[in-house]
Design a protein around this motif. Structure first.
Motif, mmCIF file in Angstrom:
data_model
loop_
_atom_site.group_PDB
_atom_site.id
_atom_site.type_symbol
_atom_site.label_atom_id
_atom_site.label_comp_id
_atom_site.label_asym_id
_atom_site.label_seq_id
_atom_site.Cartn_x
_atom_site.Cartn_y
_atom_site.Cartn_z
ATOM 1 N N ALA A 97 1.022 -1.114 0.018
ATOM 2 C CA ALA A 97 -0.009 0.030 -0.119
ATOM 3 C C ALA A 97 1.054 1.226 0.021
ATOM 4 N N GLY A 98 2.006 1.212 0.711
ATOM 5 C CA GLY A 98 3.059 2.458 0.708
ATOM 6 C C GLY A 98 3.431 2.641 -0.589
ATOM 7 N N VAL A 99 3.634 1.675 -1.372
ATOM 8 C CA VAL A 99 4.474 1.772 -2.718
ATOM 9 C C VAL A 99 3.320 2.474 -3.741
ATOM 10 N N LEU A 156 7.176 6.921 1.620
ATOM 11 C CA LEU A 156 5.957 6.643 2.104
ATOM 12 C C LEU A 156 5.951 4.828 2.511
ATOM 13 N N PRO A 157 6.503 4.148 2.042
ATOM 14 C CA PRO A 157 6.729 2.779 2.506
ATOM 15 C C PRO A 157 7.302 2.512 3.537
ATOM 16 N N ALA A 158 8.327 3.368 3.887
ATOM 17 C CA ALA A 158 9.138 3.256 5.149
ATOM 18 C C ALA A 158 8.430 3.770 6.294
ATOM 19 N N THR A 159 7.558 5.056 5.966
ATOM 20 C CA THR A 159 6.481 5.558 7.027
ATOM 21 C C THR A 159 5.475 4.476 7.303
ATOM 22 N N THR A 164 13.449 5.413 7.530
ATOM 23 C CA THR A 164 14.068 4.178 6.701
ATOM 24 C C THR A 164 14.705 3.455 7.674
ATOM 25 N N LEU A 165 15.891 4.346 8.381
ATOM 26 C CA LEU A 165 16.783 3.486 9.394
ATOM 27 C C LEU A 165 15.788 3.020 10.541
#
Length: 476
Positions: free
Chosen positions: A115-117, A155-158, A219-220
């Motif tokens: 969904a983030g992608v 957004l995928p990391a979030t 991301t980290l």
């Protein structure tokens, strides 16, 4: 050393928690406190970006101010999936089904990242056109677009980190995400001035530097979070094959999560529409409203903490088929929220003017802000009651009910009353509408929890969910 010891103590206390028996108040407080800290850290996260871009220049500050509501809407579209995962993990943990809880967590991560992608990709290509609808200068438009496009790519990391926090909370662990968020905050605070202004061989990037710092830190954080989730004793015992997309789980997550996404999106739209109404009045009224909201938001940390703790405890007790205890803890938590926040309301009401003068000495602004607080502050207890029962409904899996309560409170009650009040009274009419909607929202939430036809289906829903997961586990 004192802070480190406090975290160790919290870890130890949460390790010993039994959410399905014994005391209700103690685990509620132990679960809620780290959630409050997490929300406070997230607020500081945004303030750091705002501070450094304010030092960089007014166009960048205006751009990031405009970008935040749109960034919130991008996140809101996908927010339901982590919440759905948290609910299912809580229910399976309460039912002492660790394998099913792990399967729920893995599927949440799989579909959450997908969904983030997708949403991030759409955001990257659409934010420029959406910003064109705003009456802003070309410079601010360009800067806001740059910032939002980079946030969209991250957004995928979030979403991944939101999923990590939600899944850990569902298992009863709200402490582990806190030090990770603190580390992420420290990294963002370090990178911001370096990337915004440039330093040594690092070029000056302006607002793009703020976005890169945010995405890098998040991301980290998710890499550390997933390492703990998969490879430590605090994890959920997820196995690699459980990440394989499972369409039956997609349906379950969508069914539970979509209402929450609608709720969060509607909340964001309502906030922006209310700001548009306030913006039709003087600059002093707008500034006074902004200061009042900042003060009110500190109370929001407590209400969100209680709501999330109730969501987890309710989910685990429903999973353990202890409906009576789930009902009891909701009433107890609502009483605690109402009482404690009412005491805070009294103190805030009496100290409204000194609080406002910490932000400004401009007398018209002070008057508007104090009037706002004098209307809204007495409803602190009602805010706590409404959010408590909304958290309870989510824990049961009734996310549609939770969404209806929130959207009714903000869209059906608050916005029309605010529009009418603004026309007839002025800014104070908006303040009255906010206060009235808090009272009516709490009344609606309590009445629905007390008299609504949800109890009869609660255990049936859990039983059917357990049967579906049993089939999944046997297929594995």
């Amino acid at each position: 050393m004192g802070i480190q010891k406090a975290f160790v103590d919290l870890f130890d206390k949460q390790d010993d928690l039994d959410l399905t028996s014994g005391s209700i108040v103690r685990p509620l407080c132990i679960l809620a406190l780290p959630v409050i800290l997490t929300n406070a850290i997230q607020t500081v996260y945004t303030l750091i970006d705002t501070f450094w871009l304010g030092q960089y220049g007014n166009p960048s500050l205006a751009a990031i101010t405009l970008a935040y509501p749109l960034a919130y809407l991008l996140l809101a579209v996908s927010y339901g999936l982590p919440v759905a995962g948290s609910i299912h993990v809580a229910q399976e943990t309460g039912g002492e089904n660790p394998r099913r809880a792990a399967h729920a967590a893995a599927q949440t991560i799989t579909y959450g990242l997908m969904a983030g992608v997708v949403v991030g990709g759409l955001g990257f290509f659409l934010v420029d056109d959406v910003l064109a609808l705003y009456n802003i200068t070309p410079t601010v438009h360009r800067l806001a677009t740059q910032y939002l496009q980079l946030l969209s790519l991250g957004l995928p990391a979030t979403i991944g980190f939101v999923a990590f926090v939600s899944l850990m909370r569902g298992s009863g662990d709200t402490v582990t995400p806190v030090p990770i968020m603190l580390g992420s905050l420290a990294l963002n605070a370090t990178l911001d001035p370096v990337l915004i202004f440039g330093w040594g061989f690092v070029p000056e990037m302006g607002i793009r530097g703020a976005a890169i710092a945010t995405v890098t830190a998040r991301t980290l954080a998710i890499l550390v979070g997933f390492t703990l989730l998969f490879g430590s004793k605090r994890g959920l015992g997820i196995e690699p094959h459980q990440f394989r997309p499972d369409l039956s789980w997609a349906r379950r997550l969508v069914r539970t999560g979509v209402p929450t996404s609608f709720e969060q999106t509607g909340r964001g739209i309502a906030i922006n529409l209310l700001l548009v109404m306030v913006g039709t009045f003087s600059t002093a009224a707008v500034a006074g409203y902004g200061i009042g909201i900042r003060i009110i938001s500190t109370v929001g940390f407590a209400t969100v903490g209680i709501s999330k703790a109730v969501e987890t405890m309710t989910g685990q007790n429903i999973g353990a088929e202890k409906l009576d205890r789930a009902v009891s803890l909701n009433y107890r938590a609502a009483a605690i929220a109402f009482g404690s926040l009412s005491v805070l309301a009294a103190a805030t009401w009496l100290g409204a003017e000194p609080l406002v003068r910490l932000f400004t000495d401009h007398q018209p602004t002070v008057e508007h802000s104090v009037t706002f607080l004098h209307w809204v502050v007495p409803t602190f207890g009602c805010m706590g009651v409404a959010r408590t029962f909304v958290g309870g409904f989510r824990g049961v899996g009734k996310t549609i009910v939770a969404a209806v309560i929130v959207l009714t409170m903000r869209g059906v009650i608050r916005l029309p009353m605010a529009w009418f009040g603004a026309q007839e009274i002025g800014p104070e009419g908006i303040w009255v509408a906010i206060a009235a909607s808090n009272v009516l929202g709490a009344t609606l939430a309590f009445a629905w929890f007390r008299f609504g036809p949800w109890r009869e289906s609660a255990l049936e829903t859990i039983d059917s969910s357990s049967d579906e997961l049993a089939e999944v586990a046997s297929d594995d």
